[in-house]
Scaffold this motif. Sequence first.
Motif, PDB file in Angstrom:
ATOM      1  N   GLY A  93       1.326   4.243  -3.065  1.00  0.00           N
ATOM      2  CA  GLY A  93       1.229   5.692  -2.900  1.00  0.00           C
ATOM      3  C   GLY A  93       2.514   6.400  -3.267  1.00  0.00           C
ATOM      4  O   GLY A  93       2.505   7.439  -3.944  1.00  0.00           O
ATOM      5  N   MET A  94       3.639   5.849  -2.854  1.00  0.00           N
ATOM      6  CA  MET A  94       4.925   6.466  -3.161  1.00  0.00           C
ATOM      7  C   MET A  94       5.180   6.504  -4.663  1.00  0.00           C
ATOM      8  O   MET A  94       5.723   7.479  -5.180  1.00  0.00           O
ATOM      9  CB  MET A  94       6.052   5.715  -2.446  1.00  0.00           C
ATOM     10  CG  MET A  94       6.060   5.934  -0.943  1.00  0.00           C
ATOM     11  SD  MET A  94       7.324   4.946  -0.076  1.00  0.00           S
ATOM     12  CE  MET A  94       8.829   5.663  -0.756  1.00  0.00           C
ATOM     13  N   CYS A  95       4.754   5.462  -5.368  1.00  0.00           N
ATOM     14  CA  CYS A  95       4.959   5.408  -6.821  1.00  0.00           C
ATOM     15  C   CYS A  95       4.167   6.492  -7.555  1.00  0.00           C
ATOM     16  O   CYS A  95       4.507   6.863  -8.674  1.00  0.00           O
ATOM     17  CB  CYS A  95       4.597   4.030  -7.363  1.00  0.00           C
ATOM     18  SG  CYS A  95       5.827   2.766  -6.963  1.00  0.00           S
ATOM     19  N   LYS A  96       3.117   6.998  -6.945  1.00  0.00           N
ATOM     20  CA  LYS A  96       2.343   8.071  -7.553  1.00  0.00           C
ATOM     21  C   LYS A  96       3.049   9.421  -7.410  1.00  0.00           C
ATOM     22  O   LYS A  96       2.713  10.374  -8.101  1.00  0.00           O
ATOM     23  CB  LYS A  96       0.952   8.151  -6.934  1.00  0.00           C
ATOM     24  CG  LYS A  96       0.078   6.961  -7.303  1.00  0.00           C
ATOM     25  CD  LYS A  96      -1.348   7.188  -6.899  1.00  0.00           C
ATOM     26  CE  LYS A  96      -2.242   6.079  -7.386  1.00  0.00           C
ATOM     27  NZ  LYS A  96      -2.307   5.930  -8.835  1.00  0.00           N
ATOM     28  N   VAL A  97       4.013   9.522  -6.505  1.00  0.00           N
ATOM     29  CA  VAL A  97       4.663  10.795  -6.203  1.00  0.00           C
ATOM     30  C   VAL A  97       6.136  10.811  -6.584  1.00  0.00           C
ATOM     31  O   VAL A  97       6.590  11.728  -7.262  1.00  0.00           O
ATOM     32  CB  VAL A  97       4.502  11.127  -4.700  1.00  0.00           C
ATOM     33  CG1 VAL A  97       5.292  12.371  -4.322  1.00  0.00           C
ATOM     34  CG2 VAL A  97       3.032  11.283  -4.333  1.00  0.00           C
ATOM     35  N   LYS A 143       6.446  -3.543  -9.133  1.00  0.00           N
ATOM     36  CA  LYS A 143       5.684  -4.796  -9.281  1.00  0.00           C
ATOM     37  C   LYS A 143       4.889  -5.070  -8.005  1.00  0.00           C
ATOM     38  O   LYS A 143       3.716  -5.442  -8.063  1.00  0.00           O
ATOM     39  CB  LYS A 143       6.631  -5.946  -9.586  1.00  0.00           C
ATOM     40  CG  LYS A 143       5.954  -7.268  -9.831  1.00  0.00           C
ATOM     41  CD  LYS A 143       6.970  -8.339 -10.191  1.00  0.00           C
ATOM     42  CE  LYS A 143       6.294  -9.674 -10.374  1.00  0.00           C
ATOM     43  NZ  LYS A 143       7.249 -10.746 -10.678  1.00  0.00           N
ATOM     44  N   LEU A 144       5.514  -4.863  -6.854  1.00  0.00           N
ATOM     45  CA  LEU A 144       4.832  -5.054  -5.573  1.00  0.00           C
ATOM     46  C   LEU A 144       3.704  -4.033  -5.422  1.00  0.00           C
ATOM     47  O   LEU A 144       2.597  -4.370  -5.011  1.00  0.00           O
ATOM     48  CB  LEU A 144       5.836  -4.934  -4.429  1.00  0.00           C
ATOM     49  CG  LEU A 144       5.418  -5.515  -3.097  1.00  0.00           C
ATOM     50  CD1 LEU A 144       5.301  -7.027  -3.177  1.00  0.00           C
ATOM     51  CD2 LEU A 144       6.423  -5.129  -2.026  1.00  0.00           C
ATOM     52  N   ALA A 145       3.977  -2.780  -5.777  1.00  0.00           N
ATOM     53  CA  ALA A 145       2.982  -1.705  -5.655  1.00  0.00           C
ATOM     54  C   ALA A 145       1.761  -1.957  -6.538  1.00  0.00           C
ATOM     55  O   ALA A 145       0.640  -1.577  -6.178  1.00  0.00           O
ATOM     56  CB  ALA A 145       3.611  -0.367  -6.011  1.00  0.00           C
ATOM     57  N   ALA A 200      13.705  -0.410  -2.032  1.00  0.00           N
ATOM     58  CA  ALA A 200      13.420  -0.953  -0.697  1.00  0.00           C
ATOM     59  C   ALA A 200      14.629  -1.738  -0.192  1.00  0.00           C
ATOM     60  O   ALA A 200      15.424  -2.246  -0.988  1.00  0.00           O
ATOM     61  CB  ALA A 200      12.198  -1.856  -0.745  1.00  0.00           C
ATOM     62  N   ILE A 201      14.724  -1.820   1.140  1.00  0.00           N
ATOM     63  CA  ILE A 201      15.774  -2.603   1.778  1.00  0.00           C
ATOM     64  C   ILE A 201      15.146  -3.376   2.942  1.00  0.00           C
ATOM     65  O   ILE A 201      14.401  -2.794   3.744  1.00  0.00           O
ATOM     66  CB  ILE A 201      16.915  -1.710   2.323  1.00  0.00           C
ATOM     67  CG1 ILE A 201      17.607  -0.967   1.180  1.00  0.00           C
ATOM     68  CG2 ILE A 201      17.918  -2.542   3.125  1.00  0.00           C
ATOM     69  CD1 ILE A 201      18.626   0.057   1.642  1.00  0.00           C
ATOM     70  N   ASP A 217       0.831  -1.211   0.000  1.00  0.00           N
ATOM     71  CA  ASP A 217       0.000   0.000   0.000  1.00  0.00           C
ATOM     72  C   ASP A 217       0.861   1.254   0.000  1.00  0.00           C
ATOM     73  O   ASP A 217       0.594   2.212  -0.724  1.00  0.00           O
ATOM     74  CB  ASP A 217      -0.935   0.013   1.212  1.00  0.00           C
ATOM     75  CG  ASP A 217      -2.053  -1.014   1.130  1.00  0.00           C
ATOM     76  OD1 ASP A 217      -2.259  -1.607   0.052  1.00  0.00           O
ATOM     77  OD2 ASP A 217      -2.722  -1.233   2.164  1.00  0.00           O
ATOM     78  N   GLU A 218       1.896   1.258   0.846  1.00  0.00           N
ATOM     79  CA  GLU A 218       2.756   2.434   0.898  1.00  0.00           C
ATOM     80  C   GLU A 218       3.491   2.635  -0.423  1.00  0.00           C
ATOM     81  O   GLU A 218       3.581   3.756  -0.925  1.00  0.00           O
ATOM     82  CB  GLU A 218       3.741   2.332   2.055  1.00  0.00           C
ATOM     83  CG  GLU A 218       3.063   2.553   3.390  1.00  0.00           C
ATOM     84  CD  GLU A 218       3.992   3.171   4.412  1.00  0.00           C
ATOM     85  OE1 GLU A 218       4.747   4.106   4.058  1.00  0.00           O
ATOM     86  OE2 GLU A 218       3.944   2.720   5.561  1.00  0.00           O
ATOM     87  N   LEU A 219       4.019   1.577  -0.985  1.00  0.00           N
ATOM     88  CA  LEU A 219       4.710   1.708  -2.273  1.00  0.00           C
ATOM     89  C   LEU A 219       3.763   2.179  -3.372  1.00  0.00           C
ATOM     90  O   LEU A 219       4.160   2.963  -4.235  1.00  0.00           O
ATOM     91  CB  LEU A 219       5.376   0.387  -2.664  1.00  0.00           C
ATOM     92  CG  LEU A 219       6.697   0.100  -1.962  1.00  0.00           C
ATOM     93  CD1 LEU A 219       7.136  -1.343  -2.232  1.00  0.00           C
ATOM     94  CD2 LEU A 219       7.774   1.083  -2.393  1.00  0.00           C
TER      95      LEU A 219
END
Length: 130
Positions: A54-58, A115-117, A64-65, A50-52
């Motif tokens: 949203g982050m991918c939209k911005v 891919k995860l996002a 990630a690590i 979920d966080e990714l």
Amino acid sequence: MIIRDVFSSATTPRSLTTVEFYAAAWTSLSEGGLYVANCGSHADLKEAKDELAGMCKVFPHVAAIADPPMLKGRRYGNIVLIGAGTPLEASDVLTRNLLMGAVPAQFKDEVWCRKLAAQASARFDGPGTP
């Protein structure tokens, strides 16, 4: 650099995981700046997905690590999510240092993160958002 490491019990408050929050962080960074978030996620990686999303939209670039079992969705744990304006790549030095830590970790690139996002929906501020 902005580092988000905020938890209320085992989760990050929703208001710090929305597209609007990421947009505010992005506009606060200088050129070449990084947004780094400590994301607690369950074995299904729902929170990280979920966080990714949203982050991918911005952020133009994400990475990630985390330790391998976490990245494979085998247990609850933490994933460090990174957003940037320039491509994020793992150097040999970074890879070696991550693997030599007390908890060996791996760097996952933008392809893996996007891919995860794609398996989730971005969160937005809205009515009832705490």
